[in-house]
Design a protein around this motif. Structure first.
Motif, PDB file in Angstrom:
ATOM      1  N   TYR A   1       8.703   4.782  34.567  1.00 29.94           N
ATOM      2  CA  TYR A   1       8.681   6.116  33.754  1.00 29.94           C
ATOM      3  C   TYR A   1       9.897   6.147  32.918  1.00 29.94           C
ATOM      4  N   VAL A   2      10.381   4.961  32.593  1.00 28.95           N
ATOM      5  CA  VAL A   2      11.659   5.176  31.436  1.00 28.95           C
ATOM      6  C   VAL A   2      11.283   4.835  30.105  1.00 28.95           C
ATOM      7  N   ASN A   3      12.164   5.172  28.999  1.00 24.89           N
ATOM      8  CA  ASN A   3      11.762   5.250  27.692  1.00 24.89           C
ATOM      9  C   ASN A   3      11.694   3.547  27.126  1.00 24.89           C
ATOM     10  N   GLY A   4      10.648   3.304  26.839  1.00 24.62           N
ATOM     11  CA  GLY A   4      10.338   1.865  26.401  1.00 24.62           C
ATOM     12  C   GLY A   4      11.159   1.497  25.032  1.00 24.62           C
ATOM     13  N   PHE A   5      11.298   2.577  24.235  1.00 24.56           N
ATOM     14  CA  PHE A   5      11.513   2.235  22.871  1.00 24.56           C
ATOM     15  C   PHE A   5      13.304   2.289  22.898  1.00 24.56           C
ATOM     16  N   VAL A   6      13.773   2.617  23.936  1.00 25.92           N
ATOM     17  CA  VAL A   6      15.612   2.259  23.849  1.00 25.92           C
ATOM     18  C   VAL A   6      15.576   1.107  24.895  1.00 25.92           C
ATOM     19  N   GLY A   7      16.178   0.107  24.358  1.00 35.52           N
ATOM     20  CA  GLY A   7      16.154  -0.989  25.104  1.00 35.52           C
ATOM     21  C   GLY A   7      17.105  -2.181  24.671  1.00 35.52           C
ATOM     22  N   LEU A   8      16.530  -3.714  25.148  1.00 42.54           N
ATOM     23  CA  LEU A   8      17.219  -4.699  24.901  1.00 42.54           C
ATOM     24  C   LEU A   8      17.117  -4.832  23.243  1.00 42.54           C
ATOM     25  N   SER A   9      16.090  -4.871  22.698  1.00 41.36           N
ATOM     26  CA  SER A   9      15.888  -5.325  21.288  1.00 41.36           C
ATOM     27  C   SER A   9      16.954  -4.675  20.382  1.00 41.36           C
ATOM     28  N   SER A  10      17.031  -3.130  20.620  1.00 45.24           N
ATOM     29  CA  SER A  10      17.973  -2.291  19.855  1.00 45.24           C
ATOM     30  C   SER A  10      19.503  -2.682  20.045  1.00 45.24           C
ATOM     31  N   VAL A  11      19.689  -3.223  21.386  1.00 41.78           N
ATOM     32  CA  VAL A  11      21.085  -3.760  21.665  1.00 41.78           C
ATOM     33  C   VAL A  11      21.320  -5.039  20.641  1.00 41.78           C
ATOM     34  N   LEU A  12      20.367  -5.750  20.774  1.00 47.59           N
ATOM     35  CA  LEU A  12      20.506  -7.067  20.000  1.00 47.59           C
ATOM     36  C   LEU A  12      20.604  -6.899  18.517  1.00 47.59           C
ATOM     37  N   MET A  13      20.091  -5.666  17.870  1.00 54.91           N
ATOM     38  CA  MET A  13      20.100  -5.345  16.719  1.00 54.91           C
ATOM     39  C   MET A  13      21.435  -4.533  16.282  1.00 54.91           C
ATOM     40  N   ASP A  14      22.179  -4.513  17.215  1.00 54.23           N
ATOM     41  CA  ASP A  14      23.346  -3.613  17.190  1.00 54.23           C
ATOM     42  C   ASP A  14      23.247  -2.394  16.770  1.00 54.23           C
ATOM     43  N   GLN A  15      22.119  -1.711  17.346  1.00 58.94           N
ATOM     44  CA  GLN A  15      21.745  -0.254  17.129  1.00 58.94           C
ATOM     45  C   GLN A  15      22.237   0.647  18.100  1.00 58.94           C
ATOM     46  N   LEU A  16      22.374  -0.008  19.274  1.00 60.23           N
ATOM     47  CA  LEU A  16      22.651   0.569  20.630  1.00 60.23           C
ATOM     48  C   LEU A  16      23.854  -0.082  21.319  1.00 60.23           C
ATOM     49  N   ASP A  17      24.660   0.383  22.207  1.00 55.07           N
ATOM     50  CA  ASP A  17      25.518   0.085  23.237  1.00 55.07           C
ATOM     51  C   ASP A  17      24.853  -0.332  24.344  1.00 55.07           C
ATOM     52  N   VAL A  18      25.122  -1.430  25.101  1.00 51.26           N
ATOM     53  CA  VAL A  18      24.237  -2.164  26.005  1.00 51.26           C
ATOM     54  C   VAL A  18      24.271  -1.308  27.276  1.00 51.26           C
ATOM     55  N   ILE A  19      25.458  -0.777  27.562  1.00 51.03           N
ATOM     56  CA  ILE A  19      25.535   0.389  29.016  1.00 51.03           C
ATOM     57  C   ILE A  19      24.660   1.469  28.437  1.00 51.03           C
ATOM     58  N   GLU A  20      24.694   2.267  27.354  1.00 52.34           N
ATOM     59  CA  GLU A  20      23.914   3.158  26.867  1.00 52.34           C
ATOM     60  C   GLU A  20      22.530   3.024  27.116  1.00 52.34           C
TER      61      GLU A  20
ATOM     62  N   LEU B   1      26.540 -13.009  25.110  1.00 47.41           N
ATOM     63  CA  LEU B   1      27.584 -11.961  25.379  1.00 47.41           C
ATOM     64  C   LEU B   1      27.052 -10.852  26.160  1.00 47.41           C
ATOM     65  N   ILE B   2      25.702 -10.210  25.885  1.00 51.24           N
ATOM     66  CA  ILE B   2      25.239  -9.115  26.781  1.00 51.24           C
ATOM     67  C   ILE B   2      25.041  -9.231  28.142  1.00 51.24           C
ATOM     68  N   LEU B   3      24.792 -10.609  28.317  1.00 48.06           N
ATOM     69  CA  LEU B   3      24.611 -10.845  29.746  1.00 48.06           C
ATOM     70  C   LEU B   3      25.974 -11.154  30.644  1.00 48.06           C
ATOM     71  N   GLU B   4      26.762 -11.679  29.581  1.00 47.34           N
ATOM     72  CA  GLU B   4      28.073 -11.740  30.266  1.00 47.34           C
ATOM     73  C   GLU B   4      29.140 -10.191  30.438  1.00 47.34           C
ATOM     74  N   HIS B   5      28.678  -9.313  29.673  1.00 42.80           N
ATOM     75  CA  HIS B   5      29.113  -7.997  29.989  1.00 42.80           C
ATOM     76  C   HIS B   5      28.370  -7.218  30.910  1.00 42.80           C
ATOM     77  N   LEU B   6      27.079  -7.434  31.068  1.00 41.98           N
ATOM     78  CA  LEU B   6      26.409  -6.896  32.172  1.00 41.98           C
ATOM     79  C   LEU B   6      26.966  -7.185  33.806  1.00 41.98           C
ATOM     80  N   LYS B   7      27.241  -8.667  33.825  1.00 42.09           N
ATOM     81  CA  LYS B   7      27.453  -9.045  34.969  1.00 42.09           C
ATOM     82  C   LYS B   7      28.918  -8.569  35.571  1.00 42.09           C
ATOM     83  N   GLN B   8      29.731  -7.838  34.533  1.00 44.94           N
ATOM     84  CA  GLN B   8      31.036  -7.114  35.003  1.00 44.94           C
ATOM     85  C   GLN B   8      30.632  -5.758  35.414  1.00 44.94           C
ATOM     86  N   GLU B   9      29.200  -5.467  35.144  1.00 48.99           N
ATOM     87  CA  GLU B   9      28.841  -3.995  35.592  1.00 48.99           C
ATOM     88  C   GLU B   9      27.947  -3.927  36.805  1.00 48.99           C
ATOM     89  N   PHE B  10      27.123  -4.932  37.025  1.00 46.94           N
ATOM     90  CA  PHE B  10      26.092  -4.844  38.085  1.00 46.94           C
ATOM     91  C   PHE B  10      26.354  -6.146  39.005  1.00 46.94           C
TER      92      PHE B  10
END
Length: 234
Positions: A89-108, A141-150
Motif C-alpha cells: 500500500y505505498v505510492n507506486g509512482f514514487v520510486g526507482l525510475s524517478s531516482v534514476l532520472m535524477d528527479q528524486l533523492d533515493v532516501i526520500e 551508485l544508488i545500490l552502494e549508497h543504500l548499502k550504507q543505510e540498510f
C-alpha cells in the motif's frame, strides 16, 4: 471487488500466520547457512518464468529479515511489471525510475511500511528503457549508497530467462535466489536460468520451490507434531 492474490499472500505473513511465518524464517536461516563464509547484504530474487510468485517471495522474505531486527529495504526492480507497491500500500509512482532520472533523492524515495524495520523502494513510473536504466552507473551508485543505510536489501527482478535486467543487476549483489513454481516450472527453463546466473559469476544462494499444495504442507507439518508427541510419550 477483484482480489489481489499477491497482496493476500503478503498479508498472510503480516498477520503472523504461524506456518507461513515459520517457512520464511526457515528460508532466512538457510540463506545464513549457505553464506556462512561471506557477508550477504544484497540478495537478488529472480525466476525461471513469469507467474512463479517471485514478488510474493521477495516481499515475505523482506518481512522475515525485518522481523529479525535488521533494517531492511525491498527494491522493486521489476520496472516492466511492478507489484511491490500494491502489496504494501505505498505510492507506486514514487520510486526507482524517478531516482534514476535524477528527479528524486533515493532516501526520500524509500517509503516506510507498517512493518517495523521494513522500507520499500517502489518501481516508480514504468520507463521505456528498463535495461538501460538498471545497467547504468547511476544504478550502481544508488545500490552502494543504500548499502550504507540498510542492513539488508532484497531486490525483486523480472524472470531471468525473459529479460536481461537480472543479469545486469546480479554482479552488484552478494547472491541470487531463483524462484521456481511447483507444477509450472519446466526443467529446460530452470536449466537456462541457472546457466544465465552462472554467466554473472554471482553465487546462487539458493532456490525456492513455490506453489506447493497447502494441504500437503499442512499434512507434513501435522506429521512433525505427531512425531514430537510420540517422542515425548515414549
Amino acid at each position: 471487488m477483484k482480489r489481489n492474490k499477491n497482496r493476500d499472500k503478503v498479508i498472510a505473513a503480516l498477520s503472523l500466520e504461524p506456518l507461513v511465518n515459520e517457512q520464511f524464517k526457515s528460508i532466512r536461516t538457510s540463506i545464513s547457512f549457505a553464506s556462512i563464509d561471506r557477508h550477504v547484504q544484497t540478495l537478488l530474487i529472480t525466476s525461471s518464468e513469469s507467474g512463479s510468485g517471485k514478488s510474493t517471495i521477495s516481499a515475505n522474505l523482506s518481512i522475515a529479515y525485518a522481523q529479525q531486527g535488521k533494517k531492511t529495504l525491498l527494491i522493486d526492480c521489476d520496472l516492466r511489471k511492478p507489484t511491490v507497491h500494491r502489496a504494501f500500500y505505498v505510492n507506486g509512482f514514487v520510486g526507482l525510475s524517478s531516482v534514476l532520472m535524477d528527479q528524486l533523492d533515493v532516501i526520500e524515495a524509500c517509503q516506510k511500511t507498517k512493518i517495523e524495520n521494513l522500507s520499500v523502494l517502489a518501481s516508480g513510473a514504468v520507463p521505456p528503457n528498463p535495461s538501460d536504466l538498471l545497467g547504468s552507473k547511476k544504478m550502481k551508485l544508488i545500490l552502494e549508497h543504500l548499502k550504507q543505510e540498510f542492513d539488508m536489501i532484497i531486490i525483486d527482478t523480472p524472470p531471468i530467462t525473459l529479460f536481461s535486467d537480472s543479469m545486469l543487476l546480479a554482479p552488484r549483489t552478494d547472491g541470487v535466489i531463483l524462484v521456481t513454481r511447483y507444477g509450472r516450472s519446466k526443467k529446460a527453463e530452470i536449466k537456462l536460468a541457472l546457466e544465465k546466473i552462472a554467466l554473472t559469476q554471482v553465487p546462487v544462494t539458493g532456490t525456492i520451490l513455490n506453489g506447493v499444495v497447502k494441504k500437503r504442507i499442512n499434512s507434513n507439518y501435522d506429521n512433525y507434531h505427531n512425531v514430537r508427541k510420540e517422542e515425548k510419550d515414549g
